[in-house]
Enzyme design. Structure first.
Site, mmCIF file in Angstrom:
data_model
loop_
_atom_site.group_PDB
_atom_site.id
_atom_site.type_symbol
_atom_site.label_atom_id
_atom_site.label_comp_id
_atom_site.label_asym_id
_atom_site.label_seq_id
_atom_site.Cartn_x
_atom_site.Cartn_y
_atom_site.Cartn_z
ATOM 1 N N GLY A 10 19.995 -0.305 3.156
ATOM 2 C CA GLY A 10 19.393 0.446 2.059
ATOM 3 C C GLY A 10 19.185 1.883 2.466
ATOM 4 O O GLY A 10 18.466 2.163 3.440
ATOM 5 N N TYR A 50 18.169 11.510 -1.556
ATOM 6 C CA TYR A 50 16.859 10.859 -1.482
ATOM 7 C C TYR A 50 15.932 11.396 -0.402
ATOM 8 O O TYR A 50 14.719 11.210 -0.480
ATOM 9 C CB TYR A 50 17.039 9.346 -1.278
ATOM 10 C CG TYR A 50 17.650 8.664 -2.467
ATOM 11 C CD1 TYR A 50 16.918 8.454 -3.627
ATOM 12 C CD2 TYR A 50 18.980 8.252 -2.451
ATOM 13 C CE1 TYR A 50 17.472 7.848 -4.738
ATOM 14 C CE2 TYR A 50 19.556 7.637 -3.558
ATOM 15 C CZ TYR A 50 18.795 7.440 -4.699
ATOM 16 O OH TYR A 50 19.366 6.840 -5.792
ATOM 17 N N LYS A 108 7.369 -3.085 -0.946
ATOM 18 C CA LYS A 108 5.990 -3.465 -1.235
ATOM 19 C C LYS A 108 5.858 -3.736 -2.726
ATOM 20 O O LYS A 108 6.123 -2.848 -3.542
ATOM 21 C CB LYS A 108 5.034 -2.332 -0.839
ATOM 22 C CG LYS A 108 5.105 -1.913 0.622
ATOM 23 C CD LYS A 108 4.266 -0.671 0.879
ATOM 24 C CE LYS A 108 4.340 -0.228 2.325
ATOM 25 N NZ LYS A 108 3.546 1.002 2.584
ATOM 26 N N GLY A 137 2.574 -0.555 5.997
ATOM 27 C CA GLY A 137 1.503 0.306 6.463
ATOM 28 C C GLY A 137 1.544 1.657 5.788
ATOM 29 O O GLY A 137 2.453 1.969 5.016
ATOM 30 N N LYS A 192 -2.008 -1.501 -3.843
ATOM 31 C CA LYS A 192 -2.446 -0.110 -3.654
ATOM 32 C C LYS A 192 -1.623 0.855 -4.503
ATOM 33 O O LYS A 192 -2.118 1.915 -4.909
ATOM 34 C CB LYS A 192 -2.393 0.264 -2.175
ATOM 35 C CG LYS A 192 -1.040 0.095 -1.495
ATOM 36 C CD LYS A 192 -0.157 1.308 -1.578
ATOM 37 C CE LYS A 192 1.182 1.077 -0.908
ATOM 38 N NZ LYS A 192 2.069 2.265 -0.976
ATOM 39 N N ASP A 245 -3.375 2.026 3.848
ATOM 40 C CA ASP A 245 -2.319 2.326 2.886
ATOM 41 C C ASP A 245 -2.895 2.767 1.550
ATOM 42 O O ASP A 245 -2.349 3.637 0.863
ATOM 43 C CB ASP A 245 -1.439 1.082 2.706
ATOM 44 C CG ASP A 245 0.008 1.441 2.398
ATOM 45 O OD1 ASP A 245 0.323 2.626 2.241
ATOM 46 O OD2 ASP A 245 0.835 0.502 2.320
ATOM 47 N N THR A 249 -2.033 6.422 -0.185
ATOM 48 C CA THR A 249 -1.300 6.450 -1.445
ATOM 49 C C THR A 249 -2.134 7.047 -2.572
ATOM 50 O O THR A 249 -1.588 7.658 -3.502
ATOM 51 C CB THR A 249 -0.837 5.026 -1.819
ATOM 52 O OG1 THR A 249 -0.226 4.433 -0.685
ATOM 53 C CG2 THR A 249 0.158 5.056 -2.958
#
Length: 337
Positions: A10, A50, A108, A137, A192, A245, A249
């Site tokens: 990926g 990206y 996630k 994390g 989160k 995290d 975020t």
């Protein structure tokens, strides 16, 4: 330190950042499905789509040949799945039947239509024979690619896999801890993102740092309620993949999910915000999956419900805040009730 053969499957921002970070010490191949884009990356030595501006180490190889990338890891190396949650199942099906040493994923969230966590998807597709774990994390791709300090957790019931990941990834500016609470680690990493949308809305409306602190704190309580209902350990939510995290975020300017909330607070449509973002914001589809899961389990998650209502039910951002503030008072039990 043993030189490992590592294949990162990926080539988005996070997969590229991890590949850059570990290629300084290991034999790393970065795979992406778009042959033209991978050829451009090989020439430019940069992921201009990206993760622009972070040159590849000389030793990092890039390819669009899936079989070659998988074979590179051999039987003693490490396979890292660096796709969004929506792409995990198709990737696993592509791996099914191949001789793979293990699988570690970076995504996630909950699978949108099934509500499954990544480890449940892996078990359903590959069974229990393949050593598997989640590497999670507080981490922004740009900072990892730049070589700034970062701490992550590898979560798996397989102690040997945890040791392998720690030995491969830990070092330099990267610290890696291990945990056997894969449910807790994955729930923290998933929910989160939803809460970061809520804090983005509050910040975008200029509600101040007091409101942000309240949302983060009560958001941690929501994460813990859901996580423990699913079998996670309370202590996990106080660590890197829970509180750590969540704080990153909800407060970091590089957070895609926080930027979704900021855009909504400016009156932009969800479609416009996502298109402007240009990257996957996992908190958007995750909000719907988490709301449904919480309803099935009877877990109270008012902030998550409010975010999902703004995203999918036409609730206005100002009404999100008003609804949360109008809730009945109660005694505070920060992590459980």
């Amino acid at each position: 330190m043993t030189n490992r053969k590592i294949s990162v499957l990926g080539a988005g921002a996070w997969g590229t950042a991890v590949a850059i970070a570990v290629a300084a010490r290991h034999d790393v191949v970065l795979w992406g499905r778009n042959a033209e884009a991978m050829a451009e990356m090989a020439t430019a030595r940069d992921n201009t789509d990206y993760l622009p501006g972070y040159p590849f180490p000389p030793a990092l190889k890039v390819t669009a040949d899936f079989d070659a990338a998988v074979a590179h890891a051999g039987q003693d190396g490490l396979l890292i799945a660096a796709c969004p949650v929506a792409g995990l199942r198709p990737l696993l099906h592509a791996l099914k039947g191949k001789a793979i040493p293990n699988i570690v994923w970076l995504c996630k969230g909950f699978e949108y239509d099934t509500g499954m966590l990544p480890h449940q998807i892996v078990r359903e597709v590959l069974g229990d024979a393949v050593p598997a774990g989640a590497l999670s994390g507080p981490s922004f791709a740009q900072e990892v690619a730049k070589g700034l300090p970062c701490a992550l957790t590898i979560a798996s019931s397989n102690a040997a896999l945890c040791e392998l990941v720690v030995s491969a990834v830990h070092g330099g500016t990267m610290r890696v801890y291990s945990s056997d609470d894969i449910v807790g680690v994955e729930v923290g990493g998933a929910v989160k993102n939803v809460l970061a949308i809520a804090t983005g809305v509050a910040d975008g409306m200029g509600l101040g740092l007091n409101a942000r602190a309240a949302l983060i704190t009560r958001g941690l309580a929501e994460i813990t309620r859901l996580g423990t209902a699913l079998g996670g350990q309370v202590e996990t939510f106080m660590g890197l993949t829970g509180m750590g995290d969540l704080i990153l975020t909800c407060t970091g300017d590089l957070s895609r999910n926080r930027r979704v909330g900021l855009g909504l607070a400016q009156g932009k449509s969800l479609e416009t915000v996502v298109n402007e973002l240009g990257h996957v914001a996992e908190g958007v589809p995750c909000a719907k999956a988490v709301r449904e899961l919480a309803r099935r389990l009877g877990v109270e998650m008012p902030i998550t419900n409010a975010v999902a209502s703004v995203l999918f039910d036409g609730l206005q951002p100002a009404d999100l805040v008003q609804g949360l503030m109008a809730r009945d008072p109660r005694a505070e039990q920060p992590t459980i009730k």
